[in-house]
Enzyme design. Structure first.
Site, short mmCIF file in Angstrom:
data_model
loop_
_atom_site.label_atom_id
_atom_site.label_comp_id
_atom_site.label_asym_id
_atom_site.label_seq_id
_atom_site.Cartn_x
_atom_site.Cartn_y
_atom_site.Cartn_z
N ASP A 70 115.13 18.18 48.88
CA ASP A 70 113.94 17.46 49.34
C ASP A 70 112.73 17.97 48.57
OD1 ASP A 70 115.78 16.51 51.11
OD2 ASP A 70 114.74 17.19 52.91
N ASP A 118 118.05 5.88 60.12
CA ASP A 118 117.45 7.08 60.71
C ASP A 118 117.17 6.78 62.18
OD1 ASP A 118 117.41 8.16 58.11
OD2 ASP A 118 115.48 7.21 57.72
#
Length: 233
Positions: A14, A131
């Site tokens: 990330d 998500d």
């Protein structure tokens, strides 16, 4: 060993700014880990045995702008290992820009919902991000509700490969949401599971729940088999 698990383990890198980080539940103000240069971190996972790397451009997810230069730098560093890229993809042109930069798959979230039809034309090169928080799909860097349940999303993308993330587990090392993964697999999705994964045993449990791969972030940073522990905030 992580990379000898029952299903594929895909390490997540990330990126916030120019730095590899891990966030707690997607909160940009809650950085719980900081690592190396993103390309160097990705290369270390490959040396440890990873067969694919998952790259998340957190700035792109927040701004809606892709960074092909970031994807190119990581893809070139780990070649020929394939790279799965995400963050900021809002149009098919964005997806093609990242594929042209060296990604072999792109992950599309916000722009895919409520109608993912156009994205499915990318075939094996696309992964839909699903998500989930409190039973609802979230988009916009997890800041907005999509008005869809997991079952409704799966019905709109039958048989699609999907990155299914339990938002409340993300970055917590609290263990995966096996029920969520099982629900997604039973709905016919090819599941890449994320959120809360802490041990190779969790990956084996995800395999039993029906996942085809596990995307693992923070847990790998603590594993002596793959990396030195990084500096916390």
């Amino acid at each position: 060993m992580w990379f000898d698990a029952a299903i594929e383990v895909i390490p997540a890198v990330d990126v916030l700014g120019d730095e590899a980080v891990r966030l707690q539940r997607g909160d940009y103000d809650d950085v719980v880990e900081r690592a190396d240069d993103p390309a160097e971190l990705a290369a270390r996972w490959v040396l440890a045995g990873a067969g694919r790397v998952h790259l998340v451009d957190l700035d792109g997810a927040r701004s809606g702008r892709v960074r092909p230069e970031l994807v190119r730098a990581v893809a070139e560093r780990i070649a020929p290992t394939p790279l799965q890229a995400s963050g900021g993809i809002r149009a098919l042109a964005d997806a093609h820009a990242l594929l042209d930069a060296g990604a072999d798959r792109v992950v599309v979230g916000t722009a895919a919902w409520p109608d993912p039809t156009a994205w499915l034309e990318l075939g094996e090169a696309v992964v839909l991000a699903i998500d989930v928080l409190d039973g609802e799909l979230r988009t916009g860097g997890w800041t907005a509700g999509a008005g869809l349940s997991l079952a409704e999303a799966a019905a709109r993308a039958p048989g699609a490969r999907a990155l299914v993330t339990a938002i409340d587990r993300d970055g917590t090392l609290a263990g995966p949401d096996l029920g969520l993964v099982a629900q997604a697999a039973e709905a016919g999705l090819r599941v890449l599971a994320a959120g809360g994964i802490r041990t190779p045993g969790d990956v084996d449990a995800l395999a039993e729940a029906g996942a085809e791969a596990a995307v693992v972030g923070r847990a790998l940073l603590y594993s002596p088999a793959t990396s030195r522990r990084t500096k916390t905030r």
